[in-house]
Design a protein around this motif. Structure first.
Motif, short mmCIF file in Angstrom:
data_model
loop_
_atom_site.label_atom_id
_atom_site.label_comp_id
_atom_site.label_asym_id
_atom_site.label_seq_id
_atom_site.Cartn_x
_atom_site.Cartn_y
_atom_site.Cartn_z
N ALA A 38 0.84 -1.20 0.00
CA ALA A 38 0.00 0.00 0.00
C ALA A 38 0.88 1.25 0.00
CB ALA A 38 -0.92 -0.01 1.21
N ARG A 39 1.94 1.24 0.81
CA ARG A 39 2.84 2.39 0.86
C ARG A 39 3.48 2.63 -0.51
NH1 ARG A 39 5.07 2.84 6.59
NH2 ARG A 39 3.98 1.19 7.68
N ALA A 43 2.87 5.73 -3.05
CA ALA A 43 3.97 6.61 -3.44
C ALA A 43 4.07 6.70 -4.98
CB ALA A 43 5.28 6.11 -2.86
N LEU A 44 3.86 5.54 -5.62
CA LEU A 44 3.93 5.48 -7.08
C LEU A 44 2.87 6.39 -7.70
CD1 LEU A 44 5.62 3.56 -8.88
CD2 LEU A 44 3.65 2.03 -8.92
N THR A 61 -6.84 5.76 -11.88
CA THR A 61 -7.14 5.51 -10.46
C THR A 61 -8.66 5.49 -10.20
OG1 THR A 61 -6.59 7.83 -10.07
CG2 THR A 61 -4.95 6.18 -9.41
N SER A 62 -9.46 6.17 -11.04
CA SER A 62 -10.93 6.05 -10.86
C SER A 62 -11.35 4.63 -11.18
CB SER A 62 -11.67 7.02 -11.80
OG SER A 62 -11.47 8.34 -11.36
N PRO A 274 -7.85 11.79 -3.28
CA PRO A 274 -6.57 11.25 -3.76
C PRO A 274 -6.71 9.96 -4.56
CG PRO A 274 -6.84 10.82 -1.42
CD PRO A 274 -8.02 11.65 -1.83
N GLY A 275 -6.34 10.00 -5.82
CA GLY A 275 -6.30 8.78 -6.62
C GLY A 275 -5.28 7.81 -6.04
N ALA A 276 -4.26 8.34 -5.37
CA ALA A 276 -3.22 7.47 -4.79
C ALA A 276 -3.83 6.51 -3.76
CB ALA A 276 -2.14 8.34 -4.13
#
Ligand SMILES: Cc1ncc(COP(=O)(O)O)c(C=O)c1O
Length: 423
Positions: A38-39, A43-44, A61-62, A274-276
């Motif tokens: 997940a981290r 970050a990516l 990311t959606s 956030p998409g992240a």
């Protein structure tokens, strides 16, 4: 670059002022380290910094958010639903109650006395009347008290807590669903903390029965940033009826232009998101699918085993008085004393002594009735007691229960001998 290095060193320095949350001897608040995948995925994706409001701000990311949320919904048996990620449990519950309030205008929201404190506040933000229903001696909503309240006829929504924040108690969902047949209200399941235990196979029969019925709720909240191994900023709200999407309808002339396909911002109260967070959740669920018997589910089962093991040790020790058996992975207990006030004071001392030996617990102010039982001989000079609380939510806690117990008993002995010396 020199200045950047200086600022980063200063930042790292400032970050030293924290408890060691990652470590199994940190067993205080509801904190679980995000999984490395997940981290890394966060970050990516953060390097691109997509925004999951509109598709042109976060296309990939959606799509990942929709897939990851569908996997969470499937865990509750839902194929058709409406749902999305959001900032956390509070935001997710706000959306669920916002929808509930629109469907039952002018009617009351009920939740138990042990429900998360934000339900009352969210209701006040939404200008909906809120009332607390009494809890029983195990921290669960009292279904008889609920029925009496429902009989008055002005209730629109009942919030069922599937794992309370203080004690991990699970409201009697089966009985409450029975009441819904009779009194017709909307049922919202706040499973921000407990929801993932749907996958655990080592729950007590009544807890298991409650989780088996969670899909019968009208809306569900679950927090991937609690038990789902995600960094903070990841809650999730789900609605059984996708038709509630109409309640979100709004115009945004400057955003939804890139496609006729659904933009997540069209079904979400928050705008930028956030998409992240979606990428991190998607990657985690790819590595650790949400299935019974899988590695992720086994992690939750370990936490529950750890909590049962600590509870058993407490029950067998003369220094402590354990409350009821944990339903999930939270244990509450007090040191034995002549009165409730004295036990409360000793809880604080043990909390400090344990922390000096790097065992970090939490303190909670809870109803004394949670300790009702033959072994409780304390003079009841107060209705609430300051107790020690431990959330054993890391899978590693199971291997560390022995060490936690060692430090805890030493802390209790140290506190007792100091007391005797000063008396
Ligand atoms: C049952 C429950 N609901 C809601 C919340 C609020 O969630 P958040 O802190 O993510 O806003 C919590 C937090 O602990 C919780 O335990």
């Amino acid at each position: 670059m020199e200045r950047l290095a200086e600022v980063l060193s200063e930042t790292a320095g400032r970050l030293q002022d924290n408890y060691p949350y990652f470590h199994p001897l940190y067993a205080g608040q509801m904190l679980k380290p995000p999984h490395p995948v997940a981290r890394l995925a966060y970050a990516l994706a953060m390097w691109i910094n997509p925004n999951n409001h509109a598709l042109d701000g976060g296309r990939a990311t959606s799509a990942m958010e929709k897939e990851a949320v569908a996997e969470i919904a499937a865990m509750f048996g839902w194929r058709q639903f409406l749902g999305h990620l959001c900032g956390g449990g509070t935001m997710a519950n706000l959306e669920a109650l916002w929808v509930a309030g629109q469907l039952h205008p002018g009617k009351k929201i009920l939740a138990s006395e042990q429900a998360h404190y934000t339900h009352r506040r969210i209701s006040s933000v939404l200008q909906l009347d809120f009332e607390a229903v009494p809890s029983d001696s195990r921290g669960r909503m009292d279904a008889n008290a609920l029925e009496k309240r429902l009989a008055r006829g002005d209730v629109g929504t009942v919030v069922v807590t599937m794992g309370t924040t203080a004690t991990g108690s699970v409201d009697p969902l089966a009985a409450i669903l029975g009441l819904r047949e009779k009194y017709e209200f909307r049922l919202h399941a706040d499973s921000a903390y407990g929801g993932y235990f749907t996958l655990a196979e080592n729950l007590a029969p009544d807890t298991k029965q409650a989780f088996a019925k969670i899909g019968e709720a009208d809306s569900i909240v679950i927090d991937p940033h609690k038990h789902g191994l995600q960094p903070y900023g990841c809650g999730c709200v789900l609605f059984r009826d996708p038709g509630v999407g109409r309640l979100y309808k709004h115009d945004s002339p400057y955003t939804y232009f890139s496609s006729a396909e659904l933009h997540l911002g069209e079904i979400s109260l928050e705008c930028s998101r956030p998409g992240a967070a979606a990428a991190a959740l998607w990657a985690t669920q790819k590595l650790l699918p949400l299935v019974r018997g899988g590695e992720f589910a086994r992690g939750l089962e370990s936490g529950r085993r750890a909590a049962l093991s600590l509870h058993k040790k407490l029950c067998g020790d003369e220094q402590f008085l354990a409350a009821f058996e944990p339903e999930l992975d939270i244990v509450i207990f007090v040191p034995r004393a002549a009165s409730v006030s004295e036990a409360s004071e000793h809880s604080r001392r043990i909390f400090d002594a344990a922390a000096r030996s790097n065992l970090h617990l939490a303190l909670a102010e809870l109803p004394v009735v949670f300790w009702d039982g033959d072994k409780n001989t304390m003079k009841r000079d107060r209705e609430t007691i300051t107790c020690l609380r431990s959330v054993l939510m890391k899978p590693e806690h199971l291997e560390w229960v022995g060490r936690i117990w060692e430090v805890l008993t030493l802390a209790a002995e140290e506190t007792r001998s100091r007391r005797l010396t000063s008396a």
